[in-house]
Design an enzyme around this catalytic site. Structure first.
Site, PDB file in Angstrom:
ATOM      1  N   SER A  49       7.716 -22.556  14.235  1.00 17.50           N
ATOM      2  CA  SER A  49       7.806 -21.549  13.165  1.00 17.50           C
ATOM      3  C   SER A  49       6.498 -21.456  12.397  1.00 17.50           C
ATOM      4  O   SER A  49       6.009 -20.354  12.094  1.00 17.50           O
ATOM      5  CB  SER A  49       8.928 -21.932  12.190  1.00 17.50           C
ATOM      6  OG  SER A  49      10.174 -21.877  12.827  1.00 17.50           O
ATOM      7  N   GLN A 196      14.118 -15.096  10.367  1.00 19.40           N
ATOM      8  CA  GLN A 196      13.289 -14.069  11.008  1.00 19.40           C
ATOM      9  C   GLN A 196      13.433 -12.747  10.277  1.00 19.40           C
ATOM     10  O   GLN A 196      12.443 -12.045  10.036  1.00 19.40           O
ATOM     11  CB  GLN A 196      13.683 -13.920  12.479  1.00 19.40           C
ATOM     12  CG  GLN A 196      13.352 -15.163  13.297  1.00 19.40           C
ATOM     13  CD  GLN A 196      13.845 -15.080  14.720  1.00 19.40           C
ATOM     14  OE1 GLN A 196      14.460 -14.091  15.129  1.00 19.40           O
ATOM     15  NE2 GLN A 196      13.592 -16.121  15.490  1.00 19.40           N
ATOM     16  N   ASP A 346      18.832 -24.344  15.453  1.00 22.65           N
ATOM     17  CA  ASP A 346      18.361 -24.536  16.833  1.00 22.65           C
ATOM     18  C   ASP A 346      18.818 -25.867  17.427  1.00 22.65           C
ATOM     19  O   ASP A 346      18.528 -26.153  18.596  1.00 22.65           O
ATOM     20  CB  ASP A 346      16.827 -24.464  16.874  1.00 22.65           C
ATOM     21  CG  ASP A 346      16.330 -23.063  16.564  1.00 22.65           C
ATOM     22  OD1 ASP A 346      17.061 -22.095  16.851  1.00 22.65           O
ATOM     23  OD2 ASP A 346      15.215 -22.923  16.027  1.00 22.65           O
ATOM     24  N   ARG A 377      24.368 -19.679  23.104  1.00 17.54           N
ATOM     25  CA  ARG A 377      24.239 -21.142  23.136  1.00 17.54           C
ATOM     26  C   ARG A 377      25.572 -21.871  22.978  1.00 17.54           C
ATOM     27  O   ARG A 377      25.656 -23.065  23.288  1.00 17.54           O
ATOM     28  CB  ARG A 377      23.238 -21.617  22.078  1.00 17.54           C
ATOM     29  CG  ARG A 377      21.818 -21.341  22.516  1.00 17.54           C
ATOM     30  CD  ARG A 377      20.788 -21.971  21.611  1.00 17.54           C
ATOM     31  NE  ARG A 377      19.478 -21.842  22.216  1.00 17.54           N
ATOM     32  CZ  ARG A 377      18.339 -21.857  21.534  1.00 17.54           C
ATOM     33  NH1 ARG A 377      18.358 -22.007  20.217  1.00 17.54           N
ATOM     34  NH2 ARG A 377      17.191 -21.739  22.162  1.00 17.54           N
ATOM     35  N   ARG A 425      16.074 -24.774  25.193  1.00 17.34           N
ATOM     36  CA  ARG A 425      16.808 -25.845  24.505  1.00 17.34           C
ATOM     37  C   ARG A 425      18.040 -26.278  25.303  1.00 17.34           C
ATOM     38  O   ARG A 425      18.472 -27.431  25.218  1.00 17.34           O
ATOM     39  CB  ARG A 425      17.200 -25.414  23.095  1.00 17.34           C
ATOM     40  CG  ARG A 425      15.983 -25.144  22.212  1.00 17.34           C
ATOM     41  CD  ARG A 425      16.348 -25.114  20.745  1.00 17.34           C
ATOM     42  NE  ARG A 425      15.387 -24.326  19.987  1.00 17.34           N
ATOM     43  CZ  ARG A 425      14.189 -24.734  19.610  1.00 17.34           C
ATOM     44  NH1 ARG A 425      13.781 -25.945  19.905  1.00 17.34           N
ATOM     45  NH2 ARG A 425      13.389 -23.938  18.921  1.00 17.34           N
TER      46      ARG A 425
HETATM   47  C1  S3P Z   1      13.067 -19.027  13.215  1.00 14.65           C
HETATM   48  C2  S3P Z   1      14.301 -18.664  12.730  1.00 14.65           C
HETATM   49  C3  S3P Z   1      15.558 -18.921  13.452  1.00 14.65           C
HETATM   50  C4  S3P Z   1      15.383 -19.917  14.590  1.00 14.65           C
HETATM   51  C5  S3P Z   1      14.153 -19.641  15.382  1.00 14.65           C
HETATM   52  C6  S3P Z   1      12.911 -19.737  14.501  1.00 14.65           C
HETATM   53  C7  S3P Z   1      11.870 -18.725  12.421  1.00 14.65           C
HETATM   54  O1  S3P Z   1      16.037 -17.684  14.000  1.00 14.65           O
HETATM   55  O2  S3P Z   1      16.509 -19.889  15.429  1.00 14.65           O
HETATM   56  O3  S3P Z   1      13.996 -20.570  16.454  1.00 14.65           O
HETATM   57  O4  S3P Z   1      10.792 -19.297  12.701  1.00 14.65           O
HETATM   58  O5  S3P Z   1      11.952 -17.917  11.483  1.00 14.65           O
HETATM   59  P1  S3P Z   1      16.989 -16.681  13.142  1.00 14.65           P
HETATM   60  O6  S3P Z   1      16.179 -16.079  12.085  1.00 14.65           O
HETATM   61  O7  S3P Z   1      17.470 -15.678  14.154  1.00 14.65           O
HETATM   62  O8  S3P Z   1      18.099 -17.542  12.625  1.00 14.65           O
END
Ligand code: S3P
Length: 475
Positions: A49, A196, A346, A377, A425
């Site tokens: 991230s 996200q 995750d 998942r 994963r």
């Molecule tokens: C992430 C947010 C998560 C996570 C992804 C990384 C990020 O997704 O599952 O691996 O870096 O902002 P979501 O925003 O869909 O929950």
């Protein structure tokens, strides 16, 4: 990536055609039961991230951003290519060391080529928020998994702000996004807990005509807020229990920064899980980011009775980090409450494997977002567990695993490769299960592990793990 310094456009160029089917990928990996425990110390790879965000903000900022410890995984390299295609100068200066000369006030320009994000939801969705704030147009695409994932969750707020998007049917990739120089500020409550979505809105909000507010009913990872502040934006967060009101003021000009990427707790989770499950293990995982919006798994493991402690707490790249000391433990089943899901979203596939070895039932609640990750998942985790002889059930928003406890988990052996739908994963979870099981486990599409953890096999082997079969190149 042999050369020490190389320019991203030439060094990382690759065919632009996305893979049409993931299931045709034949590369398998297999883990036989490991006879002795894991020992020693290993570092966690750079946080995915943080790596995506460092490249994107570095590209937007004026001046130079120097990044160390960048995760050089396939997902992140796609973001590096996209930032270069939008007009920034992106150079790899050494292992994990990158220099981004951002566009600053000049702004991004329309890329000539399609921005291909491969498997990466984070790279693509955050880049949509970035592109929305410039008077440019860009085509976004990805592999078959990314093409099946919902993009409307990001596009809906971006449209409210004034961006326009033409998508494939159902709001999917490929899509063309047209941004604007000045967007409208909005107040938005994302229907799903998603960092996200929040991040895309905040990145667009940088170019909005006032204060943009994201009203999160459940706090999600806050790396965008932290990093935006570090680059000079005004971002304020108000906490009300689980709720977070995040405001960003439009109009700031970002300034290049130096970023030391902390270790990824989501990748460390696989090393931690292997140590907990394989008898005789005693390991130290160093430099793991401990931002509380990411540590739900470690809290859960402690409740399950894991011998897991944290030492040497420090700050890395503006985030809390520490070393995890992990010893083999007999775990017990617990109920994981729904409000913990965003902080370990995750980690459920590997938690379901841990739960399979625990005494009693583990109930994972509030997990519906797992249905729209790189794969469904919940379904794929159940596929692993059932193939391994473990009982589990699901509902729309829950996954329940009946642990085998002291009886141990069979596995499905080294002959047939279980499909992983190209989900990194799921593949790593299957392999960790194999190492701790009676018969071992083989998984298909194991090269996809490189999307998030390119040296998974090397780091596991440095602790004493052995794989009966693994993809030839580690990156
Ligand atoms: C992430 C947010 C998560 C996570 C992804 C990384 C990020 O997704 O599952 O691996 O870096 O902002 P979501 O925003 O869909 O929950």
């Amino acid at each position: 990536m042999g050369a020490t310094a190389c320019h991203v456009r030439s060094a990382l160029s690759k065919p632009r055609e996305p893979k049409m089917t993931i299931s045709s990928n034949p590369i398998a990996a297999a883990a036989a039961p490991l006879a002795s425990g894991l020992r020693g110390a290993a570092g966690a790879p750079g946080d995915k991230s943080v790596s995506h965000r460092a490249l994107l903000l570095g590209g937007m900022a004026g001046g130079e951003t120097l990044i160390t410890g960048l995760l050089e995984s396939a997902d992140v390299l796609n973001t590096a290519r996209a930032v270069a295609a939008l007009g920034a100068d992106v150079t790899r200066t050494g292992p994990g060391a990158w220099r981004v000369l951002g566009v600053g006030a000049k702004g991004f320009s329309s890329p000539k080529e399609t921005l291909d994000f491969g498997n990466a939801g984070t790279g693509s969705r955050l880049a949509m928020g970035v592109v929305a704030g410039y008077p440019i147009s860009a085509t976004f695409d990805g592999d078959a998994s990314l093409r099946s994932r919902p993009m409307e969750r990001v596009l809906a707020p971006l449209r409210l702000m004034g961006a326009e998007a033409d998508t494939a049917p159902g709001g999917k990739l490929p899509l063309v996004l047209r941004g604007r120089k000045v967007l409208k500020s909005i107040k938005f409550t994302p229907p799903q807990a998603s960092a996200q979505v929040k991040s895309a809105i905040l990145l667009a909000g940088l170019h909005a005509d006032g204060v943009t507010l994201v009203d999160e009913s459940h706090a999600t990872r806050d790396h965008s807020e932290n990093m935006l502040r570090g680059f000079g934006a005004r971002v304020e967060t108000e906490a009300q229990g689980q709720r977070r009101l995040v405001r960003i003021w439009g109009g700031a000009q970002l300034k290049g920064q130096t970023i030391a990427t902390p270790g990824d707790p989501s990748s460390a989770a696989f090393l931690v899980a292997a140590a907990l499950l394989i008898p005789g293990s005693d390991v130290r995982i160093t430099g793991v980011m401990l931002n509380p919006t990411r540590t739900g798994l470690f809290d859960t493991l402690k409740e399950m009775g894991a011998d897991l402690s944290i030492e040497n707490i420090r700050s890395e790249g503006g985030e809390p980090a520490g070393d995890l000391i992990v010893r083999h433990s007999q775990l017990k089943g617990v109920t994981v409450p729904p409000d913990r899901a965003p902080s370990m979203i995750d980690e459920y596939p590997i938690l379901s494997v841990l739960a399979a070895f625990a005494e009693g039932e583990t109930r994972m609640l509030g997990v519906h977002e797992l249905r729209v990750k790189e794969s469904d998942r919940i379904a794929l985790s159940m596929g692993i567990l059932r193939a391994a002889g473990v009982t589990c059930t699901d509902g729309p928003d829950e996954l329940i695993v009946t642990g085998k406890g002291a009886a141990g988990v069979d596995g499905w052996g080294l002959k047939d490769a279980l499909p992983t739908h190209g989900d990194h994963r799921i593949a790593m979870s299957g392999l960790v299960l194999g190492l701790a099981s009676r018969k071992g486990a083989r998984v298909a599409e194991a090269d996809m592990i490189a999307t998030s953890f390119p040296d998974f096999f090397d780091r596991m082997e440095s602790l004493g793990a052995r794989f009966a079969e693994r993809p030839g190149a580690a990156s």
